[in-house]
Design an enzyme around this catalytic site. Structure first.
Site, PDB file in Angstrom:
ATOM      1  N   HIS A 103       9.474  59.114   9.302  1.00  0.00           N
ATOM      2  CA  HIS A 103       9.836  58.103   8.312  1.00  0.00           C
ATOM      3  C   HIS A 103       9.401  56.704   8.732  1.00  0.00           C
ATOM      4  O   HIS A 103       9.265  55.824   7.881  1.00  0.00           O
ATOM      5  CB  HIS A 103      11.343  58.151   8.035  1.00  0.00           C
ATOM      6  CG  HIS A 103      11.741  59.309   7.189  1.00  0.00           C
ATOM      7  ND1 HIS A 103      12.765  59.253   6.266  1.00  0.00           N
ATOM      8  CD2 HIS A 103      11.247  60.571   7.103  1.00  0.00           C
ATOM      9  CE1 HIS A 103      12.878  60.428   5.656  1.00  0.00           C
ATOM     10  NE2 HIS A 103      11.968  61.243   6.156  1.00  0.00           N
ATOM     11  N   HIS A 151       9.419  70.918   8.642  1.00  0.00           N
ATOM     12  CA  HIS A 151      10.553  71.732   8.229  1.00  0.00           C
ATOM     13  C   HIS A 151      10.694  73.003   9.052  1.00  0.00           C
ATOM     14  O   HIS A 151      11.534  73.839   8.748  1.00  0.00           O
ATOM     15  CB  HIS A 151      10.452  72.047   6.741  1.00  0.00           C
ATOM     16  CG  HIS A 151      10.626  70.845   5.871  1.00  0.00           C
ATOM     17  ND1 HIS A 151      10.565  70.888   4.493  1.00  0.00           N
ATOM     18  CD2 HIS A 151      10.869  69.546   6.190  1.00  0.00           C
ATOM     19  CE1 HIS A 151      10.748  69.666   4.011  1.00  0.00           C
ATOM     20  NE2 HIS A 151      10.929  68.843   5.023  1.00  0.00           N
TER      21      HIS A 151
END
EC number: 1.11.1.21
Length: 748
Positions: free
Chosen positions: A92, A283
């Protein structure tokens, strides 16, 4: 009466109604004063690159590895390992980058500041950074927060069994928020109406229109109705990094979500394979957090009380931490080994059929039909069923993504390599060329997205060579405007956001730059042909001059001549060392977003845009890292040097084009001239003699703003003064050299 009421002070510095409250469209000249020495506690003598070189990187990584499994009661580690949290933190930090304008990204450590530190998509990353404080405190100024966030992501991956591609330091911290980045105009978190124009793909509020950049254009042509994302934005909603994991506007449709994924990742310069690798790789680790209703979650860090000490999102649900954590509102764990690298993501994605369900917080997610409870609980509870996000299923049901995903399923080694490379690109995309890379883990392989340059060979030209080449250039028949225009076009592609562009490489002679309208292809070809002839003749003598150097040298020679013609003797500093890139080293699609569709320094707009010309001038100046005085003197000088595109004379307030005079400012501020708009939109203007009514000059908004804006007028008055002749030339030369050397990281 309360003590507060008795206080003799009813105001503080900066309080009260501001100028922008009165005049919301006031020009943001202040954007050119960001990150000055006044905000930097390190002092002008501090050299971060040198400090980083003294860092024991192995020791830092060892300390970070210890942090990974040292679970803290105030924020317990999922699965006993902070690795997944730190991967998200690093992702991020870097993932705000967009290729459209080069802004965002990890390069300045902006995740520490508003708005990013309080974005909904960054919920609870404040805790990740606090976990790192002991390491940052230990090594101090030898490693920036910007570098530490990315390095920690790498160490997280490595401690979970993944082999990374490499790491480069060199991201110097700043000490205040970036004010220049356009994140959108929505006034509510997770709003998306403005960027999609309420279904019409509006682009009226952005820096550039929605069709301005070619990157990802093919996908835009096949966008669902009303799903045209405003450029340069690379997120579908205010406060998200990329896409809504529940699907577009919460609609759990994997195919519709695939469009959003493809568009947003393309705007971060990722292709389909890199996109699949990044999503699946990220993920493979960790989980999302949606243990309860979001109503239990408190304010973001910037909205919290002082005793929270910069932490936010306090939760009243259960313990508020560990298994009771609420972050995104989704409650998904993707793999059987969430703290270990595996291929389980793809195995689970294709093994099961998926049924729509909701998280405890009420968010749309998917659960495997008929599956056993094989997924571990993050904090020791009973095993769970496999779950996925809507955007995960996009990798199976979008035809292009599905093909890549099945290949990765069948060839885990290809998946690992693709993720390693994509992760490196993600975390280094805005660091600039390899010459800025620092540290022992810089990968040897040269990658096309790094805009590679060849190594300089042989001795550099000396002062005598420079003088001889200047004489050849000035005797070649090329005019001052032609030489200045070519040098400016070559150097001014630089973007301070991602350190791309600039004169080094002489890519102005290659596709796509040689064909850009702003570069006047016919004139450019003529100038380059002449300069290449001079280069070829000089190189016969043994020493070599690159075309990149010669373009800048020629422009500088023209500036010297123009100053001399104005009666000011000046030597324009020149430092050789540029090299010439090849077409094979130049990814045309990657360079397309650097095209100047607007350049106020050339009085050029490719077409009419909703954004005001003066705002786009500030935007361009900020990308060139210019101060307001530097921008002012450059515009005034380039106008009289004839730097306009296409033969336009607008803004050339002089009768001696090609002479470096202060005529632009003198004539703009002359009260004998009355200015009137000649277009309904007030884009173009005429200056008429107040007595005779005769037309004297023609200009644009980008010209007249130096008389109409109070701040810029104050600067223009300095250069219009009777005693400013030499100061104007001196300041112009300094700003000119700055632009010519913006990409000379080898000199810094």
């Amino acid at each position: 009466m309360s003590n507060e009421a008795k206080c003799p002070f009813n105001h503080t510095a900066g309080s009260g109604t501001s100028n922008r409250d009165w005049w919301p469209k006031q020009l943001r000249v202040d954007l050119l004063a960001q990150h000055s020495s006044k905000s930097n506690p390190m002092g002008e003598d501090f050299d971060y690159a040198e400090a980083f070189k003294s860092l024991d990187l192995a020791a830092v990584k060892a300390d970070l590895a210890k942090v990974m499994t040292d679970s803290q009661d105030w924020w317990p580690a999922d699965f006993g390992h902070y690795g997944p949290l730190f991967v998200r933190m690093a992702w991020h930090s870097a993932g705000t980058y967009r290729i459209g304008d080069g802004r965002g990204g990890a390069g300045r450590g902006q995740q520490r500041f508003a708005p990013l530190n309080s974005w909904p998509d960054n919920v609870n990353l404040d805790k990740a950074r606090r976990l790192l404080w002991p390491v940052k405190q230990k090594y101090g100024n030898k490693i920036s927060w910007a570098d530490l966030l990315i390095l920690t992501g790498n160490v997280a991956l490595e401690t979970m069994g993944f082999k990374t591609f490499g790491f480069a330091g060199g991201r110097a911290d700043v000490w205040e928020p970036d004010l220049d980045v356009y994140w959108g105009t929505e006034s509510t978190w997770l709003g998306g109406d403005d960027r999609y124009g309420k279904g019409k793909g509006s682009s009226s509020q952005g820096e550039i229109p929605a069709d301005a950049h070619r990157h990802g254009q093919e996908q835009a042509r096949t966008a669902p109705a009303g799903r045209n994302l405003e450029n340069p934005l690379a997120a579908v909603q205010m406060g998200l990094i990329y896409v809504n994991p529940e699907g577009p506007e919460g609609n759990p449709d994997p195919l519709a979500a695939a469009h959003d994924i493809r568009e947003t990742f393309a705007r971060m310069a990722m292709d389909d394979e890199e996109t699949v690798a990044l999503i699946a790789g990220g993920h493979t680790f960790g989980k999302t957090h949606g243990a309860g209703d979001a109503k239990h979650v408190g304010r973001e860090p910037e909205g919290e009380d002082m005793d929270s000490q910069g932490l936010g999102w306090k939760s009243s649900f259960g313990s508020g931490v560990g298994g009771d954590t609420i972050s995104s509102g989704l409650e998904v764990t993707w793999t059987q080994t969430p703290a270990q690298w595996s291929n389980y993501f793809f195995e689970n994605l294709f093994k099961y059929e998926w049924e729509l369900t909701k998280s405890p917080a009420g968010a749309h997610q998917w659960v495997a039909k008929g599956a056993d409870a094989v997924i571990p609980h993050a904090h020791g509870g009973a095993p769970l069923l496999p779950t996925m996000l809507t955007t995960d299923l996009s990798l199976r049901f979008d035809p292009a993504y599905e093909k890549i995903s099945r290949r990765f399923l069948e060839h885990p080694e290809q998946f690992a390599d693709a993720f390693a490379r994509a992760w490196f690109k993600l975390t280094h995309r805005d660091l600039g060329p390899r010459s800025r890379y620092l540290g022992p883990e810089v990968p040897a392989e040269e990658l096309i997205w790094q805009d590679p340059l060849p190594q300089a060979e042989g001795a550099q030209i000396d002062a005598a060579d420079v003088a001889a080449l200047k004489a050849k250039v000035l005797g070649s028949g090329l005019s001052v405007p032609e030489l200045v225009a070519t040098a400016w076009a070559s150097a001014s592609t630089f973007r301070g956001g991602d350190m791309r562009g600039g004169a080094n490489g002489a890519r102005i002679r290659l596709a796509p730059q040689k064909d850009w309208a702003a570069n006047q292809p016919a004139q450019l070809a003529k100038v380059l042909k002449t300069l290449e002839g001079i280069q070829s003749a000089f190189n016969q003598g043994g020493k070599k001059v690159s075309l990149a150097d010669l373009i800048v040298l020629a422009g500088s020679a023209a500036v010297e001549k123009a100053a001399q013609d104005a009666g000011v003797a000046v030597a324009v500093p020149f430092r050789a060392g540029r090299v010439d890139a090849s077409q094979e080293q130049t990814d045309a699609a990657s360079f397309a977003p650097l095209e100047p569709i607007v350049d106020g320094f050339r009085n050029f707009q490719k077409q009419r845009y909703a954004v005001r010309g003066e705002d786009m001038l500030i935007d361009k100046a900020q990308q060139l890292t210019l101060s307001a005085p530097e921008m002012t003197v450059l515009v005034g000088g380039l106008r009289v040097l004839g730097n306009n595109v296409g033969g336009s004379t607008k803004g050339m307030f002089t009768d001696r084009v090609g002479v470096l005079s202060n005529d632009f400012f003198v004539n703009l501020l002359d009260m004998a001239t009355e200015w009137k708009s000649t277009s309904p939109a007030q884009e173009e203007f005429e200056g008429r003699d107040r007595k005779t009514g005769a037309v004297k000059w023609a200009g644009t908004r980008v010209d007249l703003v130096f008389g109409s804006n109070a701040v810029l007028r104050a600067l223009a008055e300095v250069y219009a003064s009777a005693d400013a002749k030499e100061k104007f030339v001196k300041d112009f030369v300094a700003a000119w050299v700055k632009v010519m050397e913006l990409d000379r990281f080898d000199l810094k």
